[in-house]
Design an enzyme around this catalytic site. Structure first.
Site, PDB file in Angstrom:
ATOM      1  N   ARG A  70      16.728  -0.138  -2.853  1.00  0.00           N
ATOM      2  CA  ARG A  70      16.508  -1.503  -2.385  1.00  0.00           C
ATOM      3  C   ARG A  70      15.005  -1.614  -2.156  1.00  0.00           C
ATOM      4  O   ARG A  70      14.273  -0.654  -2.335  1.00  0.00           O
ATOM      5  CB  ARG A  70      17.289  -1.754  -1.103  1.00  0.00           C
TER       6      ARG A  70
ATOM      7  N   GLU B  17      15.298  -6.070   6.349  1.00  0.00           N
ATOM      8  CA  GLU B  17      14.572  -4.905   6.875  1.00  0.00           C
ATOM      9  C   GLU B  17      13.307  -4.591   6.080  1.00  0.00           C
ATOM     10  O   GLU B  17      13.176  -3.518   5.484  1.00  0.00           O
ATOM     11  CB  GLU B  17      15.498  -3.682   6.906  1.00  0.00           C
TER      12      GLU B  17
ATOM     13  N   CYS C 270      -0.346   0.136  -5.741  1.00  0.00           N
ATOM     14  CA  CYS C 270      -0.749  -0.225  -7.113  1.00  0.00           C
ATOM     15  C   CYS C 270      -2.153  -0.837  -7.122  1.00  0.00           C
ATOM     16  O   CYS C 270      -2.738  -1.108  -6.075  1.00  0.00           O
ATOM     17  CB  CYS C 270       0.269  -1.196  -7.713  1.00  0.00           C
TER      18      CYS C 270
ATOM     19  N   GLU D 289      22.878  -6.911  12.967  1.00  0.00           N
ATOM     20  CA  GLU D 289      23.792  -5.885  12.448  1.00  0.00           C
ATOM     21  C   GLU D 289      24.081  -4.866  13.538  1.00  0.00           C
ATOM     22  O   GLU D 289      23.201  -4.514  14.331  1.00  0.00           O
ATOM     23  CB  GLU D 289      23.156  -5.106  11.288  1.00  0.00           C
TER      24      GLU D 289
ATOM     25  N   TRP E 101      25.356   6.995   7.629  1.00  0.00           N
ATOM     26  CA  TRP E 101      24.053   7.615   7.342  1.00  0.00           C
ATOM     27  C   TRP E 101      23.485   8.447   8.490  1.00  0.00           C
ATOM     28  O   TRP E 101      22.421   9.035   8.334  1.00  0.00           O
ATOM     29  CB  TRP E 101      23.042   6.546   6.913  1.00  0.00           C
TER      30      TRP E 101
ATOM     31  N   GLU F  92      27.911   2.295   0.299  1.00  0.00           N
ATOM     32  CA  GLU F  92      28.338   2.059   1.681  1.00  0.00           C
ATOM     33  C   GLU F  92      29.855   1.904   1.813  1.00  0.00           C
ATOM     34  O   GLU F  92      30.348   1.272   2.746  1.00  0.00           O
ATOM     35  CB  GLU F  92      27.554   0.879   2.250  1.00  0.00           C
TER      36      GLU F  92
HETATM   37  C1  GLA Z   1      20.822  -1.475   7.338  1.00  0.00           C
HETATM   38  C2  GLA Z   1      20.906  -2.519   6.243  1.00  0.00           C
HETATM   39  C3  GLA Z   1      22.301  -2.853   5.828  1.00  0.00           C
HETATM   40  C4  GLA Z   1      23.160  -1.620   5.753  1.00  0.00           C
HETATM   41  C5  GLA Z   1      23.124  -0.946   7.102  1.00  0.00           C
HETATM   42  C6  GLA Z   1      24.044   0.256   7.200  1.00  0.00           C
HETATM   43  O1  GLA Z   1      20.690  -1.977   8.580  1.00  0.00           O
HETATM   44  O2  GLA Z   1      20.235  -3.696   6.601  1.00  0.00           O
HETATM   45  O3  GLA Z   1      22.252  -3.505   4.578  1.00  0.00           O
HETATM   46  O4  GLA Z   1      22.683  -0.776   4.764  1.00  0.00           O
HETATM   47  O5  GLA Z   1      21.823  -0.510   7.353  1.00  0.00           O
HETATM   48  O6  GLA Z   1      24.036   0.798   8.495  1.00  0.00           O
HETATM   49 ZN    ZN Z   2       1.453  -3.190  -5.296  1.00  0.00          ZN
END
Ligand code: GLA
Ligand code: ZN
Length: 673
Positions: free
Chosen positions: A113, A152, A159, A307, A315, A355
């Site tokens: 991501r 996040e 670069c 969240e 994780w 996930e």
């Molecule tokens: C982060 C991400 C989510 C997910 C959670 C899992 O906070 O923003 O998309 O991956 O972790 O805990």
């Molecule tokens: Zn860059």
């Protein structure tokens, strides 16, 4: 700025229906289950770019409209997401400049991501285009109450485009190479720059030894991320000026200066994943509380708990389930500290990919007859009963300093220890302050100090321009300041203050720190107070001379036994304390137990047992038992919000138990936010 003003406590979570577009039955079932769980707020489309623009310039938004319509019909509101947190593969393939470059110059492959360059005009153009398409189509949709941009934000890109932007940032900051060379002390080790083009971001295969450069790069990463955020939000703000904008922030995150980032947001939102069930519950709960206080303080407004997990994550090294009672208690903890929403990652468990075993409200089994679902329902039942708290603030009279730039500088500092234990030290002060049952804001050097009676500023190694003067004015005006080793060593460019530490705070603290000893992890010194109590300390020991300050404690060991290790300087109407070392918890408990009443700060609850937290929002007190055992608490006078019972005496709190009390008297510190 547009406010987040929800007429109800938000309850819901990340809803990623793009995983289930071929299962309309599941989408229908989701609506039934959301209502059953008391959910009223979903964050939709967070990583949905591939489903929204499967080919360059070809937008497929109908499915999203269908989802928003169904949610709205069911009375469920939406934070609509922009999808910039992950790009579709076609984009990386056709425009490799959107991919990040590492500090060693290699460009990443497509994947993961984020992984995007925050400078690339191509990426910014794509982001703005899809955001505009979303805003044009859904900006007036009655379900949408705010924007959840990206996800996040973190990371950096090295670069050529980013190097160019970094050089422009440096020119703007320093004006001339002479000024830059002076600020970074490049005369040492023959580092003098003679051409702007010679400047490059810190790299393990290049320059990493100039602390001023490292600091400037970290500032640039925040600057460029904020610039990206503003660009990303531009079409949203233009087309939907009434919808507030947020992005979700992370626990103890140090990659960005969140105080700067928060200025680009309308409200703060936060992802909280404490390690419940691991180690001491009290420590975990304190860490979570610290982060909540931080989030609320960023904008001095309630925040969204964007969240959290309703059961376990996937994780942590070991992913513990939440024990019975912990889900309600931990959700209430966020509310108690200023959250106006309780949201989860994610609504329904993924069937595949990364996930699939992360906790979610709806499990693979697909129905509501699970412990997790019942826990979520319990939160759904509780939140509407707390409506009087919605939007309220604690009105904290004490603040703890947690300054991102200071943290960067201290972490990069070479000597007198590799690990200065900055975060542990800040948290040790947090713990001791919270043990006194008071509300606390988390501030940085740029925040206003005006509304506080006490500011604890442990390890304020770097003092930006004017901060020494402002803290001095705070003390002279009657404030209580607590500083600790190593304070006042460097300026904003990491240049040491000449003429004696703690630099600009030397006169207000009334001490001179001549040398600093470092201790191994297993070493301890002792601290003896004037009235004969003895405590232990470690990590760092400043060897200080009192210059007007009164000595409150002295070291017991080593060649500096007898030298002061705790001092107070009375100045104007206030006091400035210096703790020359890192004391163990017992000292900090007694220390704050003495100075908080001196500073006339009224606790929410007096004599809190270990592991029990007390906070206040507006006129409502929350008392939460994270001790892992039953506890007895002297309840404040008032009315129990849930039972209507008059409170006042000693009450038993079961494991994971809580009380929510409308206070009889507002107390001197309470105020509605
Ligand atoms: C982060 C991400 C989510 C997910 C959670 C899992 O906070 O923003 O998309 O991956 O972790 O805990
Ligand atoms: Zn860059």
């Amino acid at each position: 700025m547009t406010e987040l003003k929800l007429p109800f406590f938000g309850h819901g979570g990340d809803y990623n229906p793009d995983q289930w577009l071929d299962r309309p039955d599941i989408l229908e079932e989701d609506i039934r289950l959301m209502k059953l769980a008391g959910c009223n707020l979903m964050s939709v489309g967070i990583f949905a770019w591939s489903a929204l623009e499967p080919e360059e310039g070809h937008f497929t938004l109908d499915w999203l409209e269908g989802v928003l319509d169904r949610l709205h019909e069911a009375g469920i509101s939406v934070f609509l997401a922009t999808p910039s947190g992950a790009r579709p593969a076609w984009m990386s393939q056709r425009y490799p400049e959107v991919l990040r470059v590492r500090p060693d110059g290699t460009r990443n492959l497509h994947g993961g991501r984020h992984n995007h360059c925050f400078t690339s005009p191509v990426y910014r153009r794509f982001v703005q285009r899809i955001n505009r398409a979303l805003a044009e189509r859904f900006g007036k949709h009655p379900a949408v109450v705010g924007w959840h941009i990206s996800n996040e934000y973190s990371g950096e890109c090295h670069c050529a485009l980013c190097q160019g932007a970094f050089r422009a940032f440096l020119k703007d900051r320093y004006g001339t190479l002479d000024a830059l060379n002076h600020a970074w002390w490049t005369g040492f080790w023959s580092k003098t720059y003679t051409d702007w083009e010679q400047l490059h971001s810190p790299s393990p295969i290049g320059e990493e030894s100039i602390h001023g450069l490292n600091l400037a790069w970290k500032r640039f990463v925040t600057h460029q991320t904020v610039d990206f955020i503003r660009a990303e939000a531009e079409p949203l703000r233009a087309l939907t000026p009434n919808l507030p904008v947020t992005t979700n922030l992370m626990e103890m995150f140090g990659g960005l200066n969140y105080y700067e980032l928060a200025a680009a947001l309308d409200f703060a939102s936060f992802d909280s994943y404490p390690r419940w069930g691991h180690g001491e519950a009290e420590q975990t709960a304190l860490g979570a509380a610290f982060n909540y206080d931080w989030m609320r303080s960023l904008k001095q407004k309630p925040f969204a708990l964007m969240e959290s997990t309703p059961s376990q994550v996937n994780w942590h090294e070991v992913c513990k389930l939440k024990k019975p009672g912990m889900h309600v208690l931990s959700s209430l903890q966020a509310v108690a500290h200023g959250a106006d929403t309780v949201q989860y990652f994610q609504w329904r468990k993924s069937r595949g990919a990364s996930e699939k075993f992360h906790g979610a409200v709806v499990d693979h089994v697909g129905h509501e007859h699970t412990r997790t679902f019942r826990d979520v329902q319990a939160v759904g039942d509780l939140l509407p009963r707390l409506k009087e708290v919605l939007g309220a603030m604690p009105g904290a009279k004490a603040a703890l300093m947690f300054d991102a730039e200071n943290r960067w500088a201290l972490e990069d500092c070479q000597g007198p220890r590799r690990d200065m234990r900055h975060d542990e030290t800040v948290l040790s002060h947090y713990r001791a302050l919270k043990r006194q049952g008071i509300d606390l804001d988390i501030i940085d050097e740029t925040c206003s100090f005006d509304k506080y009676r006490l500011i604890a500023a442990p390890m304020l190694y770097m003092l930006r321009p004017g901060v020494g003067r402002r803290l001095e004015a705070f003390v002279r005006g009657g404030g209580t300041l607590v500083c600790s080793c190593p304070t006042g060593r460097v300026d904003e460019d990491d240049l040491c203050f000449l003429g004696g530490f703690p630099g600009p705070l030397r006169s207000i603290l009334g001490i001179w720190a001549e040398e600093t000893d470092a201790l191994y992890d297993d070493e301890r010194n002792g601290m003896r107070t004037a009235d004969g109590r003895v405590y232990t300390c470690g990590t760092l020991c400043d060897l200080i001379h009192a210059e007007g300050a009164e000595t409150l404690a002295t070291y017991t060991d080593d060649f500096y036994a007898g030298m002061p290790c705790v001092t107070v300087n009375r100045c104007g109407a206030g006091r400035a304390y210096y703790i020359a070392t890192c004391p163990d918890a017992a000292f900090l408990d007694d220390f704050y137990g003495t100075i908080i009443p001196e500073a006339s700060i009224t606790p929410v609850v007096c004599g809190l047992p270990e592991g029990v937290q007390a906070t206040r929002r507006g006129n409502t007190a929350f008392i939460l038992n994270f001790s892992g055992t039953a506890a007895e608490v002297a309840l404040p006078q008032g009315v129990d919000v849930l039972t209507g019972e008059i409170t006042g005496g000693i009450a038993a709190l079961p494991v994971n138990g809580y009380r929510i009390i409308r206070l009889k008297s507002k107390g001197v510190d309470a105020q509605n936010g």
